[in-house]
Design a protein around this motif. Sequence first.
Motif, PDB file in Angstrom:
ATOM      1  N   GLN A 206     -21.835  39.384 -36.966  1.00 23.87           N
ATOM      2  CA  GLN A 206     -22.755  40.749 -36.833  1.00 23.87           C
ATOM      3  C   GLN A 206     -21.843  41.801 -36.411  1.00 23.87           C
ATOM      4  O   GLN A 206     -21.925  43.055 -36.773  1.00 23.87           O
ATOM      5  CB  GLN A 206     -23.912  40.464 -35.999  1.00 23.87           C
ATOM      6  CG  GLN A 206     -25.025  39.790 -36.583  1.00 23.87           C
ATOM      7  CD  GLN A 206     -26.327  39.600 -35.597  1.00 23.87           C
ATOM      8  OE1 GLN A 206     -25.805  39.363 -34.439  1.00 23.87           O
ATOM      9  NE2 GLN A 206     -27.282  39.255 -36.088  1.00 23.87           N
TER      10      GLN A 206
ATOM     11  N   THR B  67     -19.280  43.413 -38.874  1.00 26.22           N
ATOM     12  CA  THR B  67     -20.034  44.212 -39.546  1.00 26.22           C
ATOM     13  C   THR B  67     -20.151  45.611 -39.127  1.00 26.22           C
ATOM     14  O   THR B  67     -19.957  46.658 -39.734  1.00 26.22           O
ATOM     15  CB  THR B  67     -21.495  43.640 -40.048  1.00 26.22           C
ATOM     16  OG1 THR B  67     -21.241  42.419 -40.854  1.00 26.22           O
ATOM     17  CG2 THR B  67     -22.081  44.594 -41.063  1.00 26.22           C
TER      18      THR B  67
ATOM     19  N   LEU C  47     -27.026  42.426 -41.469  1.00 26.11           N
ATOM     20  CA  LEU C  47     -26.901  41.468 -40.601  1.00 26.11           C
ATOM     21  C   LEU C  47     -27.639  40.188 -40.485  1.00 26.11           C
ATOM     22  O   LEU C  47     -28.708  40.227 -40.819  1.00 26.11           O
ATOM     23  CB  LEU C  47     -27.297  42.428 -39.051  1.00 26.11           C
ATOM     24  CG  LEU C  47     -26.567  43.654 -38.853  1.00 26.11           C
ATOM     25  CD1 LEU C  47     -27.161  44.126 -37.634  1.00 26.11           C
ATOM     26  CD2 LEU C  47     -25.117  43.603 -38.726  1.00 26.11           C
ATOM     27  N   THR C  48     -26.786  39.182 -40.247  1.00 27.43           N
ATOM     28  CA  THR C  48     -27.360  37.991 -40.417  1.00 27.43           C
ATOM     29  C   THR C  48     -27.278  37.436 -39.050  1.00 27.43           C
ATOM     30  O   THR C  48     -26.726  37.783 -38.207  1.00 27.43           O
ATOM     31  CB  THR C  48     -26.348  37.151 -41.552  1.00 27.43           C
ATOM     32  OG1 THR C  48     -25.108  37.103 -40.878  1.00 27.43           O
ATOM     33  CG2 THR C  48     -26.499  37.489 -42.801  1.00 27.43           C
TER      34      THR C  48
ATOM     35  N   PRO D 294     -25.976  38.440 -30.555  1.00 27.51           N
ATOM     36  CA  PRO D 294     -25.024  38.890 -31.254  1.00 27.51           C
ATOM     37  C   PRO D 294     -23.947  37.828 -31.525  1.00 27.51           C
ATOM     38  O   PRO D 294     -23.420  37.208 -30.900  1.00 27.51           O
ATOM     39  CB  PRO D 294     -24.128  39.862 -30.300  1.00 27.51           C
ATOM     40  CG  PRO D 294     -24.748  39.652 -28.972  1.00 27.51           C
ATOM     41  CD  PRO D 294     -25.950  38.822 -29.021  1.00 27.51           C
TER      42      PRO D 294
ATOM     43  N   ARG E 115     -28.875  47.243 -41.107  1.00 18.15           N
ATOM     44  CA  ARG E 115     -29.677  46.179 -40.599  1.00 18.15           C
ATOM     45  C   ARG E 115     -30.098  45.115 -41.285  1.00 18.15           C
ATOM     46  O   ARG E 115     -29.908  43.836 -40.927  1.00 18.15           O
ATOM     47  CB  ARG E 115     -31.135  46.837 -40.004  1.00 18.15           C
ATOM     48  CG  ARG E 115     -31.775  45.868 -39.098  1.00 18.15           C
ATOM     49  CD  ARG E 115     -33.038  46.713 -38.496  1.00 18.15           C
ATOM     50  NE  ARG E 115     -33.974  47.161 -39.599  1.00 18.15           N
ATOM     51  CZ  ARG E 115     -35.056  47.624 -39.135  1.00 18.15           C
ATOM     52  NH1 ARG E 115     -35.494  48.078 -38.036  1.00 18.15           N
ATOM     53  NH2 ARG E 115     -36.131  47.942 -40.276  1.00 18.15           N
TER      54      ARG E 115
ATOM     55  N   TYR F 235     -25.780  47.767 -32.305  1.00 15.66           N
ATOM     56  CA  TYR F 235     -26.340  46.321 -32.000  1.00 15.66           C
ATOM     57  C   TYR F 235     -27.789  46.415 -31.176  1.00 15.66           C
ATOM     58  O   TYR F 235     -28.605  45.856 -31.960  1.00 15.66           O
ATOM     59  CB  TYR F 235     -25.393  45.341 -31.271  1.00 15.66           C
ATOM     60  CG  TYR F 235     -26.041  43.986 -31.014  1.00 15.66           C
ATOM     61  CD1 TYR F 235     -26.177  43.138 -32.558  1.00 15.66           C
ATOM     62  CD2 TYR F 235     -27.105  43.573 -30.207  1.00 15.66           C
ATOM     63  CE1 TYR F 235     -26.783  42.020 -32.371  1.00 15.66           C
ATOM     64  CE2 TYR F 235     -27.700  42.558 -30.142  1.00 15.66           C
ATOM     65  CZ  TYR F 235     -27.412  41.662 -31.196  1.00 15.66           C
ATOM     66  OH  TYR F 235     -28.426  40.501 -31.141  1.00 15.66           O
TER      67      TYR F 235
END
Length: 394
Positions: free
Chosen positions: A85, A88, A74-75, A81, A71, A112
């Motif tokens: 992301q 990844t 994640l950018t 979404p 987590r 997600y």
Amino acid sequence: MPECGLLVSAPGKVILHGEHAVVHGKAALAVALGLRTFLRLRPGGGERLRIHLPGVGVRREWDVAELRALRGRLTGGANSPSVEQLDTLKEFAGIAADASAPDSLAILAFLYMCLAISAKYGDVPSVDITVWSELPTGAGLGSSAAYAVCLAAALLHACGAISCPLKDGEATARWTEEEMTLINSWAFQGERVIHGNPSGVDNAVGTWGGALRYQSGKITSLKRVPMLRILLTNTKVPRSTKVLVAGVKEKILKFPAIMNPVLDSIDAISQECQSVLEAMPTNPSPEYYPVLEELFDINQHHLNVIGVGHPSLDRLCRVTASHGLHSKLTGAGGGGCGITLLPPDATPLAVEAAKRDLCACGYECWETDIGAPGVTLHSSSSLNAQVLHALSES
């Protein structure tokens, strides 16, 4: 969270009227289907997050500490979404970059939603989640949206963002309007993971149930619509929505003076049907059913005119007509599914005979209803044995 966990369901959807015309700015009516997706969430053990989807053969689990670390990598926006992301998450879950299979997309949407919701409302939950559905996948019946709605409700509850409105002794309960708006917004993000650019109609039907009107991006909930009995039939003929939509557009460009009035007529059918549905609860007269049946017949002819019919759907209509019943395609057409209205005076004998003849064509058939409730919290006593068995598989 109670030790027994949480039992949640959400309905699928069918388009009642307005298929294809909706792409060109006309109104469409979407209604919640009696077939549902069910989710069971239970407290997990050993700091693990587990998901089991028996219908598509998925059983995965992850260490919660690993997911916390993921987590952090994640950018981008917390609830929209991005390609980065999702790339990844695919790498983490061992999903191919171009994966489009239902099981892969279901895992991706789950990861997600879990990470994005927990980033906003709390820690990654240590829970066991099982999801089972009465809805076939890939049939245009909103199965992915029902899945996303169930996940949103369960994960938001696990993270403390929404309440558990089910009281002792109650069979079912619904969330507040504000909480359902939150569930819907997160379900839409799950739909974006699966479909890229969805309209938002399917998850809205899954959340609120009943019937919705969709036109030019605006979704309006119809007030107090009746539950109507239907036969839902899957012809099992595969089709490409993209190809069918392009074919309609080509025909409109080629014959605008002919095709645009047909689209206007389909729009008028949607509006007329909406008026009838909204009048029925306060005046439940049997006289409404012949009107609904005639609208089915007219719209089916229109859908054939714009080029989205199919011999399998013509056969469906002929078979049900031989038993005094009225049918139309639902969704993209070109195969796929059809719906048959079952008025109150349809005898069990006629309905069973119609189902038998449809199955003899190689079709799959369900007797169900439309106008069903949206996302719902259940006590275990309110679910039938088949559902409980499917959700209890270890």
